[in-house]
Design a protein around this motif. Structure first.
Motif, PDB file in Angstrom:
ATOM      1  N   ASN A  15       4.642  -2.519  -3.589  1.00 43.52           N
ATOM      2  CA  ASN A  15       3.714  -1.477  -4.035  1.00 43.52           C
ATOM      3  C   ASN A  15       3.948  -1.100  -5.491  1.00 43.52           C
ATOM      4  O   ASN A  15       3.533  -0.026  -5.931  1.00 43.52           O
ATOM      5  CB  ASN A  15       3.832  -0.244  -3.143  1.00 43.52           C
ATOM      6  N   PRO A  17       3.476  -0.963  -9.493  1.00 41.14           N
ATOM      7  CA  PRO A  17       2.245  -0.953 -10.286  1.00 41.14           C
ATOM      8  C   PRO A  17       1.905  -2.327 -10.839  1.00 41.14           C
ATOM      9  O   PRO A  17       2.787  -3.150 -11.099  1.00 41.14           O
ATOM     10  CB  PRO A  17       2.572   0.021 -11.429  1.00 41.14           C
ATOM     11  N   LYS A 265      -6.267   0.195 -13.474  1.00 45.01           N
ATOM     12  CA  LYS A 265      -5.156   1.027 -13.038  1.00 45.01           C
ATOM     13  C   LYS A 265      -5.565   1.977 -11.908  1.00 45.01           C
ATOM     14  O   LYS A 265      -4.828   2.152 -10.926  1.00 45.01           O
ATOM     15  CB  LYS A 265      -4.586   1.829 -14.206  1.00 45.01           C
ATOM     16  N   VAL A 266      -6.737   2.573 -12.038  1.00 45.88           N
ATOM     17  CA  VAL A 266      -7.211   3.492 -10.991  1.00 45.88           C
ATOM     18  C   VAL A 266      -7.369   2.753  -9.664  1.00 45.88           C
ATOM     19  O   VAL A 266      -6.922   3.229  -8.608  1.00 45.88           O
ATOM     20  CB  VAL A 266      -8.556   4.137 -11.401  1.00 45.88           C
ATOM     21  N   ASP A 268      -5.931  -0.056  -8.764  1.00 44.92           N
ATOM     22  CA  ASP A 268      -4.600  -0.487  -8.336  1.00 44.92           C
ATOM     23  C   ASP A 268      -3.860   0.645  -7.635  1.00 44.92           C
ATOM     24  O   ASP A 268      -3.220   0.437  -6.594  1.00 44.92           O
ATOM     25  CB  ASP A 268      -3.805  -0.963  -9.561  1.00 44.92           C
ATOM     26  N   GLN A 269      -3.945   1.843  -8.169  1.00 44.46           N
ATOM     27  CA  GLN A 269      -3.283   2.999  -7.562  1.00 44.46           C
ATOM     28  C   GLN A 269      -3.864   3.328  -6.193  1.00 44.46           C
ATOM     29  O   GLN A 269      -3.133   3.656  -5.257  1.00 44.46           O
ATOM     30  CB  GLN A 269      -3.376   4.205  -8.498  1.00 44.46           C
ATOM     31  N   LYS A 272      -2.704   0.654  -3.651  1.00 50.67           N
ATOM     32  CA  LYS A 272      -1.266   0.714  -3.349  1.00 50.67           C
ATOM     33  C   LYS A 272      -0.796   2.090  -2.906  1.00 50.67           C
ATOM     34  O   LYS A 272       0.397   2.343  -2.812  1.00 50.67           O
ATOM     35  CB  LYS A 272      -0.469   0.218  -4.570  1.00 50.67           C
ATOM     36  N   GLY A 274      -1.167   5.086  -4.366  1.00 48.69           N
ATOM     37  CA  GLY A 274      -0.654   6.015  -5.360  1.00 48.69           C
ATOM     38  C   GLY A 274      -1.581   7.164  -5.671  1.00 48.69           C
ATOM     39  O   GLY A 274      -1.255   8.036  -6.471  1.00 48.69           O
ATOM     40  N   VAL A 275      -2.776   7.173  -5.070  1.00 47.07           N
ATOM     41  CA  VAL A 275      -3.735   8.247  -5.344  1.00 47.07           C
ATOM     42  C   VAL A 275      -4.131   8.910  -4.032  1.00 47.07           C
ATOM     43  O   VAL A 275      -4.361   8.217  -3.043  1.00 47.07           O
ATOM     44  CB  VAL A 275      -4.993   7.692  -6.032  1.00 47.07           C
TER      45      VAL A 275
END
Length: 275
Positions: A15, A17, A265-266, A268-269, A272, A274-275
């Motif tokens: 997970n 980045p 990035k958004v 990806d988060q 995984k 992250g958001v």
């Protein structure tokens, strides 16, 4: 999946980045890679995105014998070592012959194997023996599940530091397509997977003696690969791609990269957790 750790800040897989592997296709000059590395470090620092600088010291598979190939291994590695030290960033480049592995391993943090050479056993063995991370680009002619044999060659040669890169599959003449299923299929081999968004939009040999491309589709494919769950994004970038010595039609303009990375990035988060 085995995670591949480059350093405390850059880990491929799991997970972790998405890592950016980026730079101009070819080392055209010391000034070019200096300026591009500085800009990329600033952009990725702003986005808090792990970053590896990439540029080739030799393009041995150019369409034409008259095409620019680069400064060669000795001078090219000197310039990559300069960028690595000046900006405190890891660097990668591709090798084409087994003898180059040892020399490259003295400077590079990741040794890249070109797609056309992904089945060359002696090249894979030599790269594995350096102890560095080995990133193998999937051949345009190979099914993702058949990259299992490449992974086995590397593991039998003594390394678990393996990345595989999807860069499109030949579809008829002068065309590539990307089957996004190839990312999870190759991840099932137990290795992190990189998506090469710029070579995936190439039109190989499409301009007669040079390769064409459709750079406008790079952000589209990059977003799609992020949604699938890529571990790293490979993108060749240049301040002025239309006047680049190699792969200009498919390289991203340096001043357009940040907006693409923000979207990647958004996604990806989200993927995984992250958001």
């Amino acid at each position: 999946m085995n995670e591949v750790k480059l350093n405390d800040h850059i880990i491929f897989g799991g997970n972790s980045p998405c890592v950016l592997i980026a730079g101009p296709c070819l080392i055209e000059s010391k000034q070019l890679i200096d300026e591009t590395a500085a800009a990329l470090k600033e952009i990725t620092g702003k986005l808090n995105m792990p970053f590896v600088f990439k540029a080739s010291f030799d393009k041995a598979n150019r369409s034409s014998i008259f095409s620019d190939r680069g400064p060669g291994i000795e001078h090219g590695l000197e310039m990559l070592a300069y960028v690595k030290e000046k900006y405190s960033i890891p660097v990668t480049s591709d090798i084409h012959e087994p003898y180059q592995a040892e020399l490259a391993g003295e400077v590079l943090d990741i040794i890249q194997i070109p797609a056309f050479l992904c089945r060359q056993t002696d090249l894979l063995v030599a790269a594995a023996k350096t102890g560095k991370i080995v990133n193998v680009k999937k051949g345009q002619f190979i099914a993702p599940w058949d990259m299992k044999n490449v992974v086995v060659k590397l593991r039998e040669s003594g390394t678990e530091k393996i990345l595989l890169t999807e860069r499109g599959t030949t579809f008829g003449y002068n065309q590539l397509i990307v089957d996004m299923r190839s990312l999870p299929i190759m991840q099932e081999l137990g290795v992190p997977v990189v998506f090469d968004a710029t070579h995936s939009v190439q039109i190989p040999g499409g301009q007669g003696t040079t390769t064409g491309g459709n750079r406008e589709y790079v952000p589209v494919l990059a977003r799609a690969a992020a949604a699938v769950g890529m571990d790293a994004l490979f993108a060749e970038v240049h301040p002025d791609p239309d006047h680049a010595m190699s792969d200009g039609p498919n390289m991203v303009r340096l001043d357009q990269l940040e907006s693409m990375l923000k979207q990647v990035k958004v996604i990806d988060q989200i993927v995984k957790g992250g958001v």
